[in-house]
Design an enzyme around this catalytic site. Sequence first.
Site, PDB file in Angstrom:
ATOM      1  N   TYR A 106      40.159  44.964  45.696  1.00 54.52           N
ATOM      2  CA  TYR A 106      39.823  44.723  47.102  1.00 54.52           C
ATOM      3  C   TYR A 106      39.064  45.903  47.695  1.00 54.52           C
ATOM      4  O   TYR A 106      39.463  46.462  48.713  1.00 54.52           O
ATOM      5  CB  TYR A 106      41.093  44.472  47.925  1.00 54.52           C
ATOM      6  CG  TYR A 106      42.049  43.512  47.256  1.00 54.52           C
ATOM      7  CD1 TYR A 106      41.705  42.167  47.117  1.00 54.52           C
ATOM      8  CD2 TYR A 106      43.269  43.936  46.748  1.00 54.52           C
ATOM      9  CE1 TYR A 106      42.559  41.276  46.481  1.00 54.52           C
ATOM     10  CE2 TYR A 106      44.127  43.043  46.113  1.00 54.52           C
ATOM     11  CZ  TYR A 106      43.763  41.731  45.986  1.00 54.52           C
ATOM     12  OH  TYR A 106      44.609  40.858  45.365  1.00 54.52           O
ATOM     13  N   TYR A 113      50.980  34.376  49.873  1.00 55.88           N
ATOM     14  CA  TYR A 113      49.929  34.885  48.976  1.00 55.88           C
ATOM     15  C   TYR A 113      50.267  34.433  47.560  1.00 55.88           C
ATOM     16  O   TYR A 113      51.396  34.660  47.095  1.00 55.88           O
ATOM     17  CB  TYR A 113      49.844  36.416  49.038  1.00 55.88           C
ATOM     18  CG  TYR A 113      48.935  36.972  47.971  1.00 55.88           C
ATOM     19  CD1 TYR A 113      47.553  36.932  48.123  1.00 55.88           C
ATOM     20  CD2 TYR A 113      49.454  37.487  46.782  1.00 55.88           C
ATOM     21  CE1 TYR A 113      46.713  37.404  47.126  1.00 55.88           C
ATOM     22  CE2 TYR A 113      48.618  37.970  45.786  1.00 55.88           C
ATOM     23  CZ  TYR A 113      47.255  37.923  45.959  1.00 55.88           C
ATOM     24  OH  TYR A 113      46.432  38.381  44.963  1.00 55.88           O
ATOM     25  N   ASP A 167      56.868  30.515  43.500  1.00 51.47           N
ATOM     26  CA  ASP A 167      56.086  31.637  42.963  1.00 51.47           C
ATOM     27  C   ASP A 167      56.945  32.898  43.066  1.00 51.47           C
ATOM     28  O   ASP A 167      57.054  33.502  44.128  1.00 51.47           O
ATOM     29  CB  ASP A 167      54.785  31.760  43.777  1.00 51.47           C
ATOM     30  CG  ASP A 167      53.963  32.980  43.383  1.00 51.47           C
ATOM     31  OD1 ASP A 167      54.461  33.822  42.616  1.00 51.47           O
ATOM     32  OD2 ASP A 167      52.810  33.096  43.858  1.00 51.47           O
ATOM     33  N   LYS A 222      54.181  39.930  37.072  1.00 45.31           N
ATOM     34  CA  LYS A 222      54.384  41.314  37.511  1.00 45.31           C
ATOM     35  C   LYS A 222      55.432  42.104  36.705  1.00 45.31           C
ATOM     36  O   LYS A 222      55.072  42.706  35.709  1.00 45.31           O
ATOM     37  CB  LYS A 222      54.660  41.337  39.010  1.00 45.31           C
ATOM     38  CG  LYS A 222      53.386  41.044  39.811  1.00 45.31           C
ATOM     39  CD  LYS A 222      53.462  41.528  41.251  1.00 45.31           C
ATOM     40  CE  LYS A 222      52.085  41.582  41.873  1.00 45.31           C
ATOM     41  NZ  LYS A 222      51.736  40.413  42.687  1.00 45.31           N
TER      42      LYS A 222
HETATM   43  C1  LIG Z   1      50.625  39.469  42.621  1.00 47.36           C
HETATM   44  C2  LIG Z   1      50.943  38.074  42.936  1.00 47.36           C
HETATM   45  C3  LIG Z   1      50.201  37.014  42.390  1.00 47.36           C
HETATM   46  C4  LIG Z   1      48.990  37.230  41.508  1.00 47.36           C
HETATM   47  O1  LIG Z   1      49.307  37.858  40.307  1.00 47.36           O
HETATM   48  P1  LIG Z   1      48.158  38.617  39.481  1.00 47.36           P
HETATM   49  O2  LIG Z   1      48.837  39.049  38.231  1.00 47.36           O
HETATM   50  O3  LIG Z   1      47.693  39.750  40.351  1.00 47.36           O
HETATM   51  O4  LIG Z   1      47.068  37.627  39.244  1.00 47.36           O
HETATM   52  C5  LIG Z   1      50.582  35.722  42.710  1.00 47.36           C
HETATM   53  N1  LIG Z   1      51.644  35.475  43.507  1.00 47.36           N
HETATM   54  C6  LIG Z   1      52.370  36.466  44.044  1.00 47.36           C
HETATM   55  C7  LIG Z   1      53.549  36.128  44.898  1.00 47.36           C
HETATM   56  C8  LIG Z   1      52.046  37.796  43.784  1.00 47.36           C
HETATM   57  O5  LIG Z   1      52.766  38.784  44.344  1.00 47.36           O
END
Ligand SMILES: *Cc1c(COP(=O)(O)O)cnc(C)c1O
Length: 429
Positions: free
Chosen positions: A17, A144, A244, A273
């Site tokens: 970013y 997000y 997510d 992550k």
């Molecule tokens: C970081 C994140 C993503 C994206 O993951 P990347 O490995 O950066 O593509 C998607 N959803 C949530 C909730 C996140 O924190």
Amino acid sequence: MNISNLKFDRKYIWHPYSSMSNPLPTYQINYAYSYKLVLSNGKKLIDGMSSWWSAIHGYNHPVINNALIKQIKHMSHVMFGGITHIPAIKLCKRLIKITPGNLNCVFLADSGSVSVEIAIKMALQYWHSLKISKNKFIALYHGYHGDTFGAMSVSDPYNSMHRIYRNYFSSQLFVDISKYRFNDIWTNDTSHLDNIIKLNHHCIAAVILEPIVQGAGGMYFYHPQYLVHIRELCNKYNILLIADEIATGFGRTGKLFACNHAKIVPDILCVGKALTGGTITLAATITNKKIANIISNNETKCLMHGPTFMGNPLACVAANASLKLLNQYNWKKCVFMINKQLKKDLLPLINHEMVIDVRILGAIGVVETKYKINIANIQRWFIKYGVWIRPFNKLIYVMPPYIIRQSALKILTNAIQKSLNVNSNFIIT
Ligand SMILES: *Cc1c(COP(=O)(O)O)cnc(C)c1O
């Protein structure tokens, strides 16, 4: 090219970013261990970010390192099409065991955003197989879900960094959850969501959300009862629920998965992550057998996705080592101790004139300021202070590695507190 490394970096390398013409400063890290990052000049910084939620056991962990070294001597990678291997099998066994409920069909993806794309595809293919025309998604304001197009379409369309792309992907439905903060008394008034679902359920493929904790969209924590209610509505109206947990998974919120706060089981779960303990990119999309079977019985007879580096063995052994570690030490107690100290040190800042809110959950501490923060200035100050904290917008937040020492965490929270007192340099009014 005769140009210093940092100058080269500034001139020719994109960072996350970032601007290419007027980038924020970058700092060269030469070494990292435990909860410390070491700058090229030898200065040690206490890490408050876990490299964006991922390095939960700290850096350079010998158990993960050794697993990687051992695997490199066997094979770093082999295609997953028509081939399988023990690291992937072991990992999927583990994931099925620890994830909520009956989630037992695992798709290994190469990043969080990709795992969200796969979740979206799974939901679309599910309804396609059933010959039911449902292709819209409901998502939450301030959500997000990643930087790829499907993920952007379900991220907050107005407050997000992706708003300029809004006209390039399908528009989804969004609900406001600002009335349901984690610590508020639960009100039964969910009419906003109820009405949206009542009016639109015939075309809704799935609800997608970050359970309990919204990350990059604003660091808001919402009420578990709201999640329970969404689960009930999804059951009632025949809508899939995608959770997510890319940021929240593996203990960060005080429960192994944030869904556990509400004791609900999603139909599709994304993790990423912290999955590899912050060493290599890996994510997974996990669903149940019923959904997997229905997807697999459509006209294509399969799920249409297959990344080149799917199931990368190095990433899998790192994940296996990280999950094994999580089992071996008392992460719950670590997160609890961090939580206690964040509350003690940061909650009083609510009375500070520059602060509008302080939010603490699990090993996450958020201080929301009244004004936008000048990131370059505040980071320069944090580095001098000896900490690595990277705010965005009006948010100064920390989510340190679980293994951080109490004395080091104290330095992190002191840094936040002191930065507010020299705020004139850091706040854009
Ligand atoms: C970081 C994140 C993503 C994206 O993951 P990347 O490995 O950066 O593509 C998607 N959803 C949530 C909730 C996140 O924190």
